[in-house]
Design a protein around this motif. Structure first.
Motif, mmCIF file in Angstrom:
data_model
loop_
_atom_site.group_PDB
_atom_site.id
_atom_site.type_symbol
_atom_site.label_atom_id
_atom_site.label_comp_id
_atom_site.label_asym_id
_atom_site.label_seq_id
_atom_site.Cartn_x
_atom_site.Cartn_y
_atom_site.Cartn_z
ATOM 1 N N ALA A 1 0.834 -1.209 0.000
ATOM 2 C CA ALA A 1 0.000 0.000 0.000
ATOM 3 C C ALA A 1 0.867 1.258 0.000
ATOM 4 O O ALA A 1 0.559 2.239 -0.702
ATOM 5 N N GLY A 2 1.956 1.230 0.777
ATOM 6 C CA GLY A 2 2.851 2.376 0.793
ATOM 7 C C GLY A 2 3.479 2.655 -0.561
ATOM 8 O O GLY A 2 3.616 3.814 -0.977
ATOM 9 N N GLU A 3 3.839 1.599 -1.268
ATOM 10 C CA GLU A 3 4.404 1.764 -2.602
ATOM 11 C C GLU A 3 3.367 2.300 -3.586
ATOM 12 O O GLU A 3 3.673 3.132 -4.447
ATOM 13 N N ILE A 4 2.143 1.825 -3.459
ATOM 14 C CA ILE A 4 1.080 2.344 -4.324
ATOM 15 C C ILE A 4 0.908 3.845 -4.109
ATOM 16 O O ILE A 4 0.824 4.621 -5.077
ATOM 17 N N LEU A 5 0.888 4.258 -2.854
ATOM 18 C CA LEU A 5 0.750 5.695 -2.579
ATOM 19 C C LEU A 5 1.957 6.471 -3.083
ATOM 20 O O LEU A 5 1.823 7.610 -3.548
ATOM 21 N N ARG A 6 3.127 5.876 -3.012
ATOM 22 C CA ARG A 6 4.342 6.571 -3.478
ATOM 23 C C ARG A 6 4.275 6.872 -4.965
ATOM 24 O O ARG A 6 4.626 7.979 -5.400
ATOM 25 N N VAL A 7 3.833 5.888 -5.769
ATOM 26 C CA VAL A 7 3.839 6.091 -7.226
ATOM 27 C C VAL A 7 2.586 6.800 -7.723
ATOM 28 O O VAL A 7 2.508 7.173 -8.900
ATOM 29 N N LEU A 8 1.604 7.010 -6.844
ATOM 30 C CA LEU A 8 0.359 7.671 -7.230
ATOM 31 C C LEU A 8 0.527 9.183 -7.149
ATOM 32 O O LEU A 8 1.076 9.726 -6.181
ATOM 33 N N LYS A 9 0.041 9.880 -8.165
ATOM 34 C CA LYS A 9 0.114 11.341 -8.165
ATOM 35 C C LYS A 9 -0.809 11.922 -7.092
ATOM 36 O O LYS A 9 -1.832 11.314 -6.745
ATOM 37 N N PRO A 10 -0.486 13.098 -6.552
ATOM 38 C CA PRO A 10 -1.430 13.776 -5.661
ATOM 39 C C PRO A 10 -2.777 13.971 -6.362
ATOM 40 O O PRO A 10 -2.826 14.386 -7.524
ATOM 41 N N GLY A 11 -3.846 13.626 -5.674
ATOM 42 C CA GLY A 11 -5.171 13.702 -6.272
ATOM 43 C C GLY A 11 -5.554 12.489 -7.089
ATOM 44 O O GLY A 11 -6.688 12.388 -7.558
ATOM 45 N N LYS B 1 -5.969 9.957 -3.197
ATOM 46 C CA LYS B 1 -4.836 10.536 -2.481
ATOM 47 C C LYS B 1 -5.039 12.033 -2.355
ATOM 48 O O LYS B 1 -5.493 12.695 -3.303
ATOM 49 N N PRO B 2 -4.716 12.624 -1.208
ATOM 50 C CA PRO B 2 -4.861 14.074 -1.083
ATOM 51 C C PRO B 2 -4.091 14.826 -2.175
ATOM 52 O O PRO B 2 -3.022 14.386 -2.603
ATOM 53 N N LYS B 3 -4.643 15.957 -2.585
ATOM 54 C CA LYS B 3 -4.000 16.733 -3.636
ATOM 55 C C LYS B 3 -2.750 17.446 -3.150
ATOM 56 O O LYS B 3 -1.881 17.806 -3.953
#
Length: 235
Positions: free
Chosen positions: A145-155, A231-233
């Motif tokens: 999950a942490g890796e998914i959030l890392r590669v995901l753009k804000p928003g 993800k927050p912007k």
């Protein structure tokens, strides 16, 4: 079970599923129950994207964690995503060979979801369709999950589709909304229970597609959660 053992177990389980599905009509679109499941999931995903203001996948960079042979990525391509903007990772090499034949312009990598081979903030959408329920180790889930959030753009959004209950397969552990939210802290979440239990669908849908629709709408016998996590912007 240590983390290395769990990864080896997952590889063996994915390989078992792949061989079990080969030539199995249960996972063919010529099987009405399976077609029903896939089409209902696609409708739910597209409706959820629209609610987030995404009416086109043009220009959207999309990654699937646990892409297998590429079936889900092909669904997004059919919905308008550019093949060169699609990417997928999987633990097993053989399914990726199959995916490469179908998605020759896309980026595909044999990789562990704990170590995604992409720069931070690279993707508008990250997909996970039944990958997390195959992971029994809670720390591995958290790192994925942490890796998914890392590669995901804000928003950007995570599109989550996974079991909350699968009593017939001891190699999986269902995940409920409270755990999903804990895995993605700070993200807003829209949750919907979908997918009529496959044993029921296999009996009912060939007799009456309409009855399948009605029973799925009640949600009592639905086995998966479709969750959109944004993800927050900004931090």
């Amino acid at each position: 079970m240590n983390k290395t053992d769990d990864l080896q177990r997952m590889r063996a389980e994915y390989d078992r599923r792949r061989h079990a599905a080969g030539g199995n009509m249960r996972y063919s679109v010529f099987n009405l129950a399976y077609l029903f499941t896939i089409q209902q999931r696609q409708r739910a995903v597209l409706a959820a994207l629209s609610r987030y203001g995404i009416s086109s996948l043009t220009g959207q960079r999309i990654l699937e964690v646990g892409c297998g042979s590429g079936g889900v990525l092909l669904e997004y391509q059919a919905a308008g995503a550019a093949p060169e903007y699609l990417a997928g990772v999987d633990l097993l090499f053989d399914p990726l060979v199959q995916a490469r034949r179908k998605l020759s312009a896309s980026t595909l990598a044999c990789a562990d979801g704990q170590h995604l081979p992409f720069a931070g903030a690279s993707f508008d959408l990250v997909l996970q369709y039944t990958a997390f329920s195959s992971v029994l180790d809670s720390q591995i889930r958290a790192r994925m999950a942490g890796e998914i959030l890392r590669v995901l753009k804000p928003g950007g959004q995570v599109v989550w589709y996974d079991f909350w209950w699968n009593p017939t397969n001891p190699q999986t552990r269902g995940i409920r909304p409270a755990e999903i939210r804990a895995l993605f802290p700070g993200c807003s979440a829209r949750v919907r229970k979908i997918t009529l239990a496959p044993p029921i669908a296999r009996r009912l849908v060939p007799i009456s597609w309409g009855m399948g629709l009605m029973l799925e709408s009640v949600q009592l016998f639905n086995t998966h959660y479709l969750v959109f996590l944004q993800k927050p912007k900004s931090a």
